[in-house]
Every structure is written in C-alpha cells, then in structure tokens.
Scaffold this motif. Structure first.
Motif, short mmCIF file in Angstrom:
data_model
loop_
_atom_site.label_atom_id
_atom_site.label_comp_id
_atom_site.label_asym_id
_atom_site.label_seq_id
_atom_site.Cartn_x
_atom_site.Cartn_y
_atom_site.Cartn_z
N TYR A 151 0.84 -1.19 0.00
CA TYR A 151 0.00 0.00 0.00
C TYR A 151 0.88 1.25 0.00
O TYR A 151 1.81 1.35 0.80
N PRO A 152 0.60 2.20 -0.87
CA PRO A 152 1.39 3.43 -0.88
C PRO A 152 1.16 4.22 0.40
O PRO A 152 0.17 4.01 1.11
N THR A 153 2.06 5.13 0.69
CA THR A 153 1.90 5.97 1.88
C THR A 153 1.42 7.36 1.47
O THR A 153 1.23 7.65 0.30
N GLY A 154 1.26 8.22 2.48
CA GLY A 154 0.72 9.54 2.21
C GLY A 154 -0.74 9.46 1.77
O GLY A 154 -1.45 8.52 2.07
N LEU A 155 -1.19 10.45 1.01
CA LEU A 155 -2.58 10.48 0.58
C LEU A 155 -2.90 9.40 -0.44
O LEU A 155 -4.06 9.00 -0.60
N ASP A 156 -1.88 8.89 -1.16
CA ASP A 156 -2.13 7.82 -2.13
C ASP A 156 -2.62 6.55 -1.45
O ASP A 156 -3.22 5.69 -2.10
N PHE A 157 -2.36 6.42 -0.17
CA PHE A 157 -2.82 5.27 0.60
C PHE A 157 -4.34 5.08 0.43
O PHE A 157 -4.83 3.95 0.29
N ALA A 209 -1.29 13.44 4.68
CA ALA A 209 0.04 12.91 4.47
C ALA A 209 0.98 13.65 5.40
O ALA A 209 1.05 14.88 5.38
N GLU A 210 1.69 12.92 6.26
CA GLU A 210 2.62 13.55 7.19
C GLU A 210 3.92 13.92 6.46
O GLU A 210 4.22 13.40 5.38
N SER A 211 4.70 14.80 7.06
CA SER A 211 5.93 15.28 6.43
C SER A 211 6.96 14.17 6.21
O SER A 211 7.79 14.26 5.32
N ASP A 212 6.87 13.12 7.03
CA ASP A 212 7.81 12.00 6.86
C ASP A 212 7.30 10.96 5.87
O ASP A 212 7.91 9.91 5.69
N GLY A 213 6.17 11.25 5.22
CA GLY A 213 5.61 10.33 4.23
C GLY A 213 4.60 9.36 4.78
O GLY A 213 3.96 8.63 4.01
N SER A 214 4.41 9.30 6.09
CA SER A 214 3.44 8.38 6.67
C SER A 214 2.01 8.89 6.44
O SER A 214 1.79 10.01 6.01
N THR A 215 1.06 8.01 6.75
CA THR A 215 -0.35 8.29 6.51
C THR A 215 -1.08 8.52 7.83
O THR A 215 -0.97 7.71 8.75
#
Length: 316
Positions: free
Chosen positions: A27-33, A66-72
């Motif tokens: 699963y992609p991270t950020g908003l693409d999740f 989407a967090e600044s570190d790329g997490s969701t």
C-alpha cells in the motif's frame, strides 16, 4: 491412533518449516494510501456514537493527511462539539480482498487509550459472520493490552496453547452459549506496549497476522525488536518465536474464513466501549460515554493512526 504429543509435534514442525513469503500487495503511503480504500459512510453497525465521513470531508476536515515524513494519518474530529449521529471519524475498507497470506502493518502511532474510543485494525469477509472476521488490533477506553479476536459462524473453537497472550474466550461463534454476544474467541496480548498509549510511548511497532488453511496467528514486535527479515522485505514467520495469539483447534479455517478485506476504523462508545463505560474507569469524566465524546473534542488529540507501511505477502 497417534498420541496428541506426536500430533502437536508435527504441527509445530510444520509451522517451524513454513515457507518464506513474497510480496503480493504494497500500500502506498501519504494520501495515495486512500486510493486503495473505500470510505464507509453508512450507520455504524456497532451502534457507535460516530459519523463516518467521505474522503473529501475527511481531507478538508483534517481527518486524513500525508505527514511530512511520508506516513499516513487517519484521525477524528478533535475540534468541534459533536452533533447528529456522533463525532466525525473515518472507516476504511480495502478495495482488494485476500485469501490466506501474511499481513504486516508498521505503525508509528495508534489511537491512544482514551475514554470513549474504540479503534480497530481488522479483516472481514462478506456475509458476516459466515466468512469470518479477524481482529488484529482492537481495544476500548483506557485499555492497555491488545485484544485479538476471531468471529465466525458455528463450529469453530480454539485451544489454550501455543501463544504468549491469555485466552479470554475459546468459542469463535458469535452466538456461542456462555459467552457475551459476539465475543468470538479472544486472546489478550501479554504486552502493555501492544496497544494504545503504551504502544505510542514505546515508539510504535509492527503487527503481523499470518493466515493459512491450518491456523491464524498474530505477532507483535515493539519498535526496537522488529525482525530483520521484515525490515528487509523477506519475512519468514518460522524464525519469529511464539506468537502473541494462535487461533487453532477444533476449527476448519477454510470453511469459516473466506476472502477478507482490510479495515481501519475509529468509532466511539457503542456496543463495546459504551457498554463497559461504568466499569472502565471513565465514569468520573461524564455520566455516559456519548456525553463525554460529544462535549470533549480535545480529549481526542491522541486518537489517530499513523501508518508507516502496510504490506500483504503470499506464501512462496
């Protein structure tokens, strides 16, 4: 007839020799999740004091990000007094379905141990409960240890052995006699860093759920103890030691568990968190669960998921 000890030894040997897994879905991270999930917006089937919102409402209201570190980030409304059917929140269901596999979730943060909350990370089949439900992370109110549970149709129960947690109920049937309604078969984690505020204080960690035709088991690894084969992308549960939960016994797994979809949600009160309000240590905050959740938005500052990664593997 061969001895039970012999049969147990064969089972243990089969688990120890289980094949490594190869990546099936990442699963992609950020908003693409969120592109791989649908947003559930109907009434909460667990009768929670909650309003599940759609993607655009969640994004504009800051409930997903989407967090600044790329997490969701997946959270709840922590600004407004709630109205209508309840506090705004998010419930996600994966568009993909899976049959067997190894599901690995790396979390930086999960919803904290907060009065009124009922978060869960789980999988579920169609025509519930006939195709089963697997609760990987779940808890309510001030809970400190993760509750791992199966919910099934009649004819499935588990043994009290082979795991580090403690058995709470052994019959997985949702209407089992002698158990609370929809209790299922449950195992509570032995670790106080496995859920809620304790999990977050320890820096998060990794959950892995392995589902085969013979058993379902869940592992929990605190942040500093994640196996190297997980971090390298070549997970092999045979080297992970005793699981937190092992669901195995008088149960034909494949007859009780069909294709499963992945679900993240945060609800409030309802059939579990609300029903134990008076015994949860939360009654000093408000007379009812709904009243507290409605009128104390800032109490839910820690009520969010922050996902580093979610991957599904198939046996190679």
């Amino acid at each position: 007839m061969r001895s039970s000890g012999f049969l147990y030894g064969l089972t243990a040997l089969a688990k120890a020799g289980s094949a490594a897994y190869t990546l099936s879905d990442s699963y992609p991270t950020g908003l693409d999740f969120f592109n791989k999930f649908t947003f559930y917006t109907a009434t909460d089937p667990t009768n929670g004091y909650v309003t599940f919102v759609d993607k655009s409402t969640a994004q504009s209201g800051g409930l997903i990000a989407a967090e600044s570190d790329g997490s969701t980030y997946i959270g709840v409304d922590k600004t407004n007094v709630a109205s209508g059917s309840g506090r705004k929140s998010v419930r996600l269901t994966s568009t993909a379905s899976y049959t067997h596999g190894l599901f690995i979730l790396d979390l930086a943060h999960m919803p904290g141990s907060v009065c009124g909350t009922w978060p869960a990370f789980w999988t579920v089949g169609s025509d519930w409960p006939n195709n089963g439900e697997i609760d990987i992370i779940e808890g309510v109110n001030l809970q400190t240890n993760d509750a791992m549970t199966l919910h099934t149709s009649d004819g499935c129960s588990i043994n009290n052995s082979g795991f580090s947690g403690s058995l709470s109920t052994s019959n997985c049937y949702v209407n089992a006699a002698g158990q609370s309604s929809n209790a299922g078969c449950g195992i509570n984690s032995a670790s106080s860093s496995s859920y809620g505020s304790g999990f977050n204080s320890a820096g998060g960690g990794v959950y892995a759920m392995e589902w085969t035709g013979s058993y379902i088991r869940t592992f929990f690894f605190p942040r500093g103890s994640v196996p190297s084969d997980i971090t390298s992308g070549s997970p092999n549960p045979s080297g992970w030691g005793t699981p937190a939960a092992l669901f195995e016994g008088n149960c034909n797994i494949d007859s009780h568990f069909g294709a499963q979809q992945i679900v993240f949600d945060i609800t409030f009160c309802g059939d579990w968190a609300g029903s134990v309000w008076s015994s949860s240590g939360c009654t000093g905050k408000a007379s009812t669960c709904n009243d507290f959740v409605q009128n104390n938005p800032t109490a839910f500052d820690e009520t969010y998921w922050r996902i580093n990664s979610l991957k599904v593997y198939k046996s190679s």
